[in-house]
Design a protein around this motif. Structure first.
Motif, PDB file in Angstrom:
ATOM      1  N   ALA A 188      -2.818  24.224  55.712  1.00 55.11           N
ATOM      2  CA  ALA A 188      -2.047  24.819  54.616  1.00 55.11           C
ATOM      3  C   ALA A 188      -1.012  25.784  55.154  1.00 55.11           C
ATOM      4  CB  ALA A 188      -2.993  25.531  53.644  1.00 55.11           C
ATOM      5  N   HIS A 189      -1.393  26.572  56.164  1.00 57.71           N
ATOM      6  CA  HIS A 189      -0.458  27.534  56.751  1.00 57.71           C
ATOM      7  C   HIS A 189       0.699  26.819  57.440  1.00 57.71           C
ATOM      8  CE1 HIS A 189      -4.109  30.475  57.155  1.00 57.71           C
ATOM      9  NE2 HIS A 189      -3.809  30.178  55.910  1.00 57.71           N
ATOM     10  N   VAL A 210       3.793  33.165  46.100  1.00 56.32           N
ATOM     11  CA  VAL A 210       3.441  33.025  47.512  1.00 56.32           C
ATOM     12  C   VAL A 210       3.051  34.359  48.142  1.00 56.32           C
ATOM     13  CG1 VAL A 210       4.860  30.961  47.846  1.00 56.32           C
ATOM     14  CG2 VAL A 210       5.864  33.235  48.246  1.00 56.32           C
ATOM     15  N   ASN A 211       3.112  35.437  47.364  1.00 55.17           N
ATOM     16  CA  ASN A 211       2.720  36.744  47.892  1.00 55.17           C
ATOM     17  C   ASN A 211       2.314  37.636  46.723  1.00 55.17           C
ATOM     18  OD1 ASN A 211       2.166  38.726  49.748  1.00 55.17           O
ATOM     19  ND2 ASN A 211       4.265  38.948  50.504  1.00 55.17           N
ATOM     20  N   VAL A 212       1.573  38.661  47.028  1.00 59.31           N
ATOM     21  CA  VAL A 212       1.162  39.617  45.994  1.00 59.31           C
ATOM     22  C   VAL A 212       1.528  41.025  46.448  1.00 59.31           C
ATOM     23  CG1 VAL A 212      -0.687  38.161  45.116  1.00 59.31           C
ATOM     24  CG2 VAL A 212      -1.185  39.745  46.980  1.00 59.31           C
ATOM     25  N   PRO A 213       1.820  41.921  45.494  1.00 56.21           N
ATOM     26  CA  PRO A 213       1.874  41.659  44.055  1.00 56.21           C
ATOM     27  C   PRO A 213       3.166  40.970  43.633  1.00 56.21           C
ATOM     28  CG  PRO A 213       2.460  43.939  44.485  1.00 56.21           C
ATOM     29  CD  PRO A 213       2.080  43.346  45.812  1.00 56.21           C
ATOM     30  N   ASP A 258      -5.211  32.040  65.543  1.00 52.32           N
ATOM     31  CA  ASP A 258      -4.439  32.523  66.686  1.00 52.32           C
ATOM     32  C   ASP A 258      -3.358  33.520  66.270  1.00 52.32           C
ATOM     33  OD1 ASP A 258      -2.733  30.835  65.378  1.00 52.32           O
ATOM     34  OD2 ASP A 258      -2.426  29.452  67.055  1.00 52.32           O
ATOM     35  N   THR A 259      -3.426  33.981  65.021  1.00 51.83           N
ATOM     36  CA  THR A 259      -2.481  34.982  64.548  1.00 51.83           C
ATOM     37  C   THR A 259      -3.151  35.826  63.478  1.00 51.83           C
ATOM     38  OG1 THR A 259      -0.215  35.323  63.740  1.00 51.83           O
ATOM     39  CG2 THR A 259      -1.479  33.532  62.739  1.00 51.83           C
ATOM     40  N   ASP A 260      -2.456  36.826  62.978  1.00 51.70           N
ATOM     41  CA  ASP A 260      -3.014  37.762  62.000  1.00 51.70           C
ATOM     42  C   ASP A 260      -1.875  38.368  61.201  1.00 51.70           C
ATOM     43  OD1 ASP A 260      -2.119  40.325  63.466  1.00 51.70           O
ATOM     44  OD2 ASP A 260      -3.259  39.257  64.991  1.00 51.70           O
ATOM     45  N   THR A 312      -0.195  34.191  50.401  1.00 55.36           N
ATOM     46  CA  THR A 312      -1.492  34.197  49.723  1.00 55.36           C
ATOM     47  C   THR A 312      -2.470  33.275  50.440  1.00 55.36           C
ATOM     48  OG1 THR A 312      -0.955  32.420  48.160  1.00 55.36           O
ATOM     49  CG2 THR A 312      -0.378  34.656  47.527  1.00 55.36           C
ATOM     50  N   TYR A 313      -1.977  32.132  50.932  1.00 55.97           N
ATOM     51  CA  TYR A 313      -2.842  31.234  51.700  1.00 55.97           C
ATOM     52  C   TYR A 313      -3.284  31.895  53.005  1.00 55.97           C
ATOM     53  CZ  TYR A 313      -1.411  27.242  48.748  1.00 55.97           C
ATOM     54  OH  TYR A 313      -1.187  26.365  47.706  1.00 55.97           O
ATOM     55  N   LYS A 314      -2.333  32.510  53.685  1.00 57.41           N
ATOM     56  CA  LYS A 314      -2.640  33.127  54.977  1.00 57.41           C
ATOM     57  C   LYS A 314      -3.631  34.270  54.818  1.00 57.41           C
ATOM     58  CE  LYS A 314       1.773  32.105  57.297  1.00 57.41           C
ATOM     59  NZ  LYS A 314       2.999  32.711  57.872  1.00 57.41           N
TER      60      LYS A 314
END
Length: 227
Positions: free
Chosen positions: A177-178, A57-60, A206-208, A186-188
């Motif tokens: 998906a978010h 769900v995240n990298v690395p 509406d976000t970052d 990874t999706y975001k």
């Protein structure tokens, strides 16, 4: 950073395979691969297939697989060296880029602990205390239920629509998906990158990245290694 570790331990049996989860494809990834000049396999996963297979769900993130093809450590934050967050940051950096840098510098990066564990695993194999038994691997692995599966379907459809040139229609599926899997960075990050290369504010979302890291807390972005 991974090439150096591979050069050190390859003769002892370690192979490293790096995979870029990037739906933008080879053109987006090529500069990074050329800069690293890897001698190990460097692959591109345009469909984020590894996310579905391993629960990334995240990298690395790193996954350890032994000689028999058995997972002995499921995905976890993986750094071979401390990143240079300042790399590419010039005096003309925007306020958002400086805000991002300040957050990156607070993220938990345990590169020395992670590399030490890899060295121990290479040295001792299945006897290494860092090589987990199957039951522990399963316990630490992320389940993929109906909600996660629906999130993956929306993300895949969003990527497909974007590839066909229907960017506006893709955004709705990325947002779904978010919403369904809010902890999947990874999706975001993939969706935000299509709207703004800095993962910053855009008309589509509406976000970052910076706003979400501040909202959830820097400690949640890269959780501590459970070694």
């Amino acid at each position: 950073m991974w090439q150096a570790l591979r050069s050190e331990l390859h003769d002892d049996g370690l192979e490293i395979v790096t995979v870029a989860l990037d739906s933008a494809g080879p053109e987006a990834v090529r500069p990074w691969v050329q800069r690293a000049r890897p001698q190990h396999p460097a692959l591109i996963d345009e469909g984020h297939v590894l996310g579905g297979l391993f629960g990334i769900v995240n990298v690395p993130s790193g996954v350890w697989i032994d000689e028999a093809g058995v997972i002995v450590r499921p995905p976890e934050p993986a750094f071979a060296a401390a990143p240079d967050w300042h790399d590419g940051m010039g005096e003309d950096a925007t306020d958002y880029q400086r805000r991002t840098l300040a957050l990156e510098q607070r993220l938990l990066v345990e590169d020395e602990k992670y590399v030490a564990a890899i060295r121990d695993w290479v040295r001792h194999g299945p006897a290494s205390r860092y090589a987990l038994v199957p039951e522990e691997v399963l316990r630490r692995s992320r389940p993929r239920g109906r909600t996660e599966s629906e999130a993956a379907a929306h993300f895949e459809l969003g990527c497909h629509l974007r590839d066909l040139g229907h960017g506006a229609d893709a955004v709705a599926h990325f947002k779904a998906a978010h919403r369904l899997q809010p902890d999947n960075w990874t999706y975001k990050c993939q969706a935000w990158s299509f709207a703004n290369p800095d993962l910053g504010p855009s008309a589509e979302y509406d976000t970052d990245w910076a706003t979400e890291v501040e909202r959830t807390g820097v400690g949640a972005y890269y959780p501590p290694l459970d070694m």
